[in-house]
Write an enzyme that holds these catalytic residues in place. Structure first.
Site, mmCIF file in Angstrom:
data_model
loop_
_atom_site.group_PDB
_atom_site.id
_atom_site.type_symbol
_atom_site.label_atom_id
_atom_site.label_comp_id
_atom_site.label_asym_id
_atom_site.label_seq_id
_atom_site.Cartn_x
_atom_site.Cartn_y
_atom_site.Cartn_z
ATOM 1 N N ARG A 167 -29.187 -19.336 -9.467
ATOM 2 C CA ARG A 167 -29.877 -18.621 -10.548
ATOM 3 C C ARG A 167 -31.209 -19.262 -10.965
ATOM 4 O O ARG A 167 -32.190 -18.543 -11.147
ATOM 5 C CB ARG A 167 -28.959 -18.448 -11.766
ATOM 6 C CG ARG A 167 -27.658 -17.685 -11.455
ATOM 7 C CD ARG A 167 -26.891 -17.275 -12.703
ATOM 8 N NE ARG A 167 -27.538 -16.165 -13.373
ATOM 9 C CZ ARG A 167 -28.246 -16.267 -14.453
ATOM 10 N NH1 ARG A 167 -28.371 -17.430 -15.065
ATOM 11 N NH2 ARG A 167 -28.839 -15.213 -14.964
ATOM 12 N N TYR A 210 -22.006 -15.262 -11.878
ATOM 13 C CA TYR A 210 -23.088 -15.168 -10.895
ATOM 14 C C TYR A 210 -23.536 -16.550 -10.404
ATOM 15 O O TYR A 210 -24.717 -16.793 -10.179
ATOM 16 C CB TYR A 210 -24.283 -14.389 -11.478
ATOM 17 C CG TYR A 210 -23.889 -13.035 -12.005
ATOM 18 C CD1 TYR A 210 -23.437 -12.053 -11.138
ATOM 19 C CD2 TYR A 210 -23.940 -12.741 -13.368
ATOM 20 C CE1 TYR A 210 -23.043 -10.811 -11.615
ATOM 21 C CE2 TYR A 210 -23.547 -11.498 -13.848
ATOM 22 C CZ TYR A 210 -23.099 -10.546 -12.957
ATOM 23 O OH TYR A 210 -22.708 -9.312 -13.429
ATOM 24 N N TYR A 255 -34.107 -16.601 -10.308
ATOM 25 C CA TYR A 255 -34.587 -15.881 -11.501
ATOM 26 C C TYR A 255 -35.337 -16.795 -12.456
ATOM 27 O O TYR A 255 -35.641 -16.382 -13.574
ATOM 28 C CB TYR A 255 -33.409 -15.306 -12.293
ATOM 29 C CG TYR A 255 -32.396 -14.529 -11.509
ATOM 30 C CD1 TYR A 255 -32.720 -13.324 -10.897
ATOM 31 C CD2 TYR A 255 -31.071 -14.981 -11.419
ATOM 32 C CE1 TYR A 255 -31.760 -12.600 -10.205
ATOM 33 C CE2 TYR A 255 -30.113 -14.257 -10.731
ATOM 34 C CZ TYR A 255 -30.469 -13.062 -10.119
ATOM 35 O OH TYR A 255 -29.505 -12.345 -9.452
ATOM 36 N N CYS A 268 -33.791 -28.451 1.612
ATOM 37 C CA CYS A 268 -35.196 -28.582 2.003
ATOM 38 C C CYS A 268 -36.017 -27.360 1.596
ATOM 39 O O CYS A 268 -36.417 -26.561 2.446
ATOM 40 C CB CYS A 268 -35.283 -28.837 3.499
ATOM 41 S SG CYS A 268 -34.404 -30.329 3.911
ATOM 42 N N GLU A 269 -36.184 -27.169 0.320
ATOM 43 C CA GLU A 269 -36.979 -26.087 -0.255
ATOM 44 C C GLU A 269 -37.549 -26.614 -1.564
ATOM 45 O O GLU A 269 -36.802 -27.208 -2.361
ATOM 46 C CB GLU A 269 -36.092 -24.878 -0.630
ATOM 47 C CG GLU A 269 -35.349 -24.225 0.493
ATOM 48 C CD GLU A 269 -36.042 -22.989 1.041
ATOM 49 O OE1 GLU A 269 -37.097 -22.570 0.514
ATOM 50 O OE2 GLU A 269 -35.523 -22.458 2.027
HETATM 51 N N1 LLP Z 1 -21.469 -2.799 -13.653
HETATM 52 C C1 LLP Z 1 -22.394 -2.664 -12.675
HETATM 53 C C2 LLP Z 1 -22.498 -1.382 -11.972
HETATM 54 C C3 LLP Z 1 -23.225 -3.737 -12.351
HETATM 55 O O1 LLP Z 1 -24.130 -3.606 -11.375
HETATM 56 C C4 LLP Z 1 -23.090 -4.975 -13.043
HETATM 57 C C5 LLP Z 1 -23.932 -6.117 -12.708
HETATM 58 C C6 LLP Z 1 -22.107 -5.063 -14.047
HETATM 59 C C7 LLP Z 1 -21.322 -3.958 -14.326
HETATM 60 C C8 LLP Z 1 -21.847 -6.329 -14.831
HETATM 61 O O2 LLP Z 1 -22.896 -6.617 -15.696
HETATM 62 P P1 LLP Z 1 -22.779 -7.833 -16.751
HETATM 63 O O3 LLP Z 1 -21.705 -7.484 -17.746
HETATM 64 O O4 LLP Z 1 -22.417 -9.044 -16.000
HETATM 65 O O5 LLP Z 1 -24.123 -7.921 -17.379
HETATM 66 N N2 LLP Z 1 -26.981 -11.975 -10.360
HETATM 67 C C9 LLP Z 1 -27.591 -11.616 -11.617
HETATM 68 C C10 LLP Z 1 -26.856 -10.516 -12.306
HETATM 69 C C11 LLP Z 1 -26.711 -9.269 -11.467
HETATM 70 C C12 LLP Z 1 -25.976 -8.182 -12.185
HETATM 71 C C13 LLP Z 1 -25.631 -7.087 -11.246
HETATM 72 N N3 LLP Z 1 -24.855 -6.055 -11.825
HETATM 73 C C14 LLP Z 1 -27.681 -12.868 -12.495
HETATM 74 O O6 LLP Z 1 -27.290 -13.942 -12.036
HETATM 75 O O7 LLP Z 1 -28.176 -12.813 -13.609
#
Ligand code: LLP
Length: 414
Positions: free
Chosen positions: A310, A369, A314, A341-342
Site C-alpha cells: 500500500r 489489503y 498508493y 531492489c526498487e
Molecule cells: N465491494 C466491492 C464491489 C468492492 O470493489 C470493494 C473494494 C468492497 C466492496 C470493499 O470496500 P471497503 O469496505 O474495503 O472499502 N487495495 C485498495 C482497496 C481496493 C478496494 C477495492 N474494492 C487499498 O489498499 O486501499
C-alpha cells in the site's frame, strides 16, 4: 487499534506481547486480533438492529481462512469477486447462500460453478455479462438471482485508484443503461431480478458521496417500480473509510441509520472489508541495518513492498511504532525501507523515531489489503500470519518456504 495496547513499554496484541510472538514465529509477521475483527463487525450488526440486512464481508480485503471463519461464526455473509474467493468462504465454513458475487470479468466457468453452488446474488456489471448469465442459467435449467451494479457517477473523494463510482471507471453501468438491462432481465425466465447494487469506492471518509449514490439508486428503484419491476434489496457497496492517522471518518451507526430511514422496507446489503479487518492487523518487521547517508537516514527492515504494497502503490500512510524501545536507539527522522531492489520499496517515510538495529517496528492498521495484496517479488517467501485472542495465539498461515516458491516451475530438458 484498541486491541493493540502498550503494556510495560511493550506493544501487545490483546494480552500477548508482540516481542514474544516475534520470538515464537519469526520475522516479518502479520498479527491479527480476533476481538478487533469481531467488534468491528458487531458495529455494523448493531447499527442495522432489526432492519432486514445482510453484511457481506468483502473477502478481497483479507481472505485468510481464520478471518473468514471468525466472521462466518458471527453469521456474516461474504462479497466475493472470484470463484477462488467463493471456495475460500466455503472452506472456512461460510454459507454460499449468503454470498454476493461482484466483479467485471466473471468467466463462463465461474458463473457455472457459482450457479451450481447456489449463491445469494450476482452483481452484474455489463450487458454482455447479463447475456452470459442468462445463457449459462438456461443451459443449466436454473434461475440466476441478479442485481445490476449501477454506476451512480458520484465522486467518492478518495484515492483515484480506489474510486469506482465515476463515469470514467470500468465498474457498473450508467443509470440509463441499467434501466434497459432491468427490463431485459425481467423478461428472461432464467433470471430473478432481486436487487440494485452500487459501490463507489473505498476509504471514503465523508458521508455525502454515499448519500448521493443512495438517492440516485432510490430514484431508479422508484422508476423500476413504476415499470412493474420489483426490487427486494439494495446493495450499498463497501463500508466506511478507517482512521489511519487521526483521520476523521464516518460514524457507522449514524450512516446506517440514515440509510435505513430512506429505504422503506428494502433489505440492505453492505460489503465492508477495510472497516472490519483494517484496524485488526499489524505487520511487524525487524530492523536489519541503520544506514545514514549524507542527507537521508534509512531503517532497512526485513519486510518489504512485496509484503505490504500500500505505501508503494498508493503512497498510503501506516503508522510505524517501535515494539519495545531499546536503550541504545538513535533518534532521527527515518525512511523505513525494505530489501527489494526498487526505489519504491518503502513502508514509511520521514518518521521521527528512536531505533536500534535488532528492534522490531510495527506498521499499524494493515489488516486490510495488505497480506491479500502481497507477492513473491524478489523470490521472497510471504510472511506468516498469526491470530491472537485474549492471551492465546496460533499460526493461521505458515511462512512460505523458498522451495515452495518455485515448485511449479520446470527447466527445459535439452
Ligand atoms: N465491494 C466491492 C464491489 C468492492 O470493489 C470493494 C473494494 C468492497 C466492496 C470493499 O470496500 P471497503 O469496505 O474495503 O472499502 N487495495 C485498495 C482497496 C481496493 C478496494 C477495492 N474494492 C487499498 O489498499 O486501499
Amino acid at each position: 487499534m484498541k486491541n493493540f495496547p502498550f503494556i510495560n513499554g511493550i506493544l501487545h496484541a490483546e494480552s500477548v506481547a508482540v516481542t514474544d510472538l516475534m520470538e515464537h514465529y519469526g520475522s516479518p509477521l502479520y498479527i491479527y486480533s480476533r476481538a478487533e475483527i469481531e467488534s468491528n463487525w458487531q458495529q455494523y450488526k448493531q447499527a442495522f438492529s432489526e432492519h432486514p440486512h445482510l453484511i457481506c464481508y468483502s473477502v478481497k480485503s483479507n481472505s485468510n481462512l481464520a478471518v473468514l471463519n471468525i466472521l462466518a461464526k458471527l453469521g456474516s455473509g461474504f462479497d466475493v469477486v472470484s470463484i477462488g474467493e467463493l471456495h475460500r468462504v466455503i472452506s472456512a465454513g461460510g454459507d454460499p447462500a449468503r454470498c454476493v458475487f461482484s466483479g467485471v470479468g466473471k468467466t463462463v466457468s465461474e458463473v457455472q460453478e457459482a450457479l451450481g453452488i447456489g449463491i445469494y446474488c450476482f452483481n452484474i456489471e455489463s450487458e454482455s455479462e447479463l447475456d452470459r448469465v442468462i445463457s449459462v442459467a438456461e443451459s443449466m435449467g436454473v434461475t440466476a438471482p441478479i442485481s445490476i451494479r449501477v454506476n451512480p457517477d458520484v465522486d467518492a473523494k478518495t484515492h483515484p485508484y480506489i474510486s469506482t463510482g465515476l463515469k470514467e471507471n470500468k465498474f457498473g453501468v450508467d443509470i440509463e443503461s441499467a434501466l434497459d438491462l432491468y427490463s431485459k432481465a425481467e423478461k428472461s425466465s432464467s433470471l430473478k431480478v432481486c436487487g440494485v447494487d452500487y459501490h463507489i469506492g473505498s476509504q471514503i471518509t465523508e458521508v455525502s458521496p454515499f448519500m448521493d449514490a443512495l438517492d440516485k439508486a432510490l430514484d431508479m428503484i422508484r422508476q423500476l417500480a413504476s415499470e412493474g419491476i420489483k426490487i427486494e434489496h439494495l446493495d450499498i457497496g463497501g463500508g466506511i473509510g478507517i482512521d489511519y492517522d487521526n483521520t476523521q471518518t464516518i460514524d457507522i451507526s449514524s450512516y446506517i441509520k440514515d440509510v435505513i430511514n430512506r429505504v422503506d422496507g428494502l433489505e440492505i446489503i453492505v460489503e465492508p472489508g477495510r472497516s472490519i479487518v483494517g484496524s485488526a492487523g499489524i505487520f511487524v518487521t525487524k530492523v536489519e541495518y541503520l544506514k545514514q547517508n549524507s542527507n537521508k537516514s534509512f531503517v532497512i527492515v526485513d519486510g518489504a513492498m512485496n509484503d505490504l504494497l500500500r505505501p508503494s502503490l498508493y503512497n498510503a500512510h501506516h503508522n510505524a511504532i517501535v515494539v519495545h524501545e531499546s536503550e541504545n536507539g538513535i533518534s532521527e527522522t527515518w525512511d523505513i525501507v525494505g530489501p527489494v531492489c526498487e526505489t519504491g520499496d518503502f513502508l514509511a517515510k520521514d518518521r521521527y523515531m528512536t531505533i536500534a538495529e535488532g528492534d522490531y517496528i510495527a506498521l499499524t492498521s494493515v489488516g486490510a489489503y495488505s497480506f491479500s495484496m502481497s507477492s513473491n517479488y524478489n523470490t521472497r517467501p510471504r510472511a506468516a500470519e498469526v491470530m491472537v485472542w485474549e492471551n492465546n495465539h496460533t499460526i493461521v498461515r505458515e511462512r512460505e518456504t523458498i522451495a515452495e516458491l518455485y515448485k511449479n516451475e520446470k527447466v527445459l530438458n535439452d
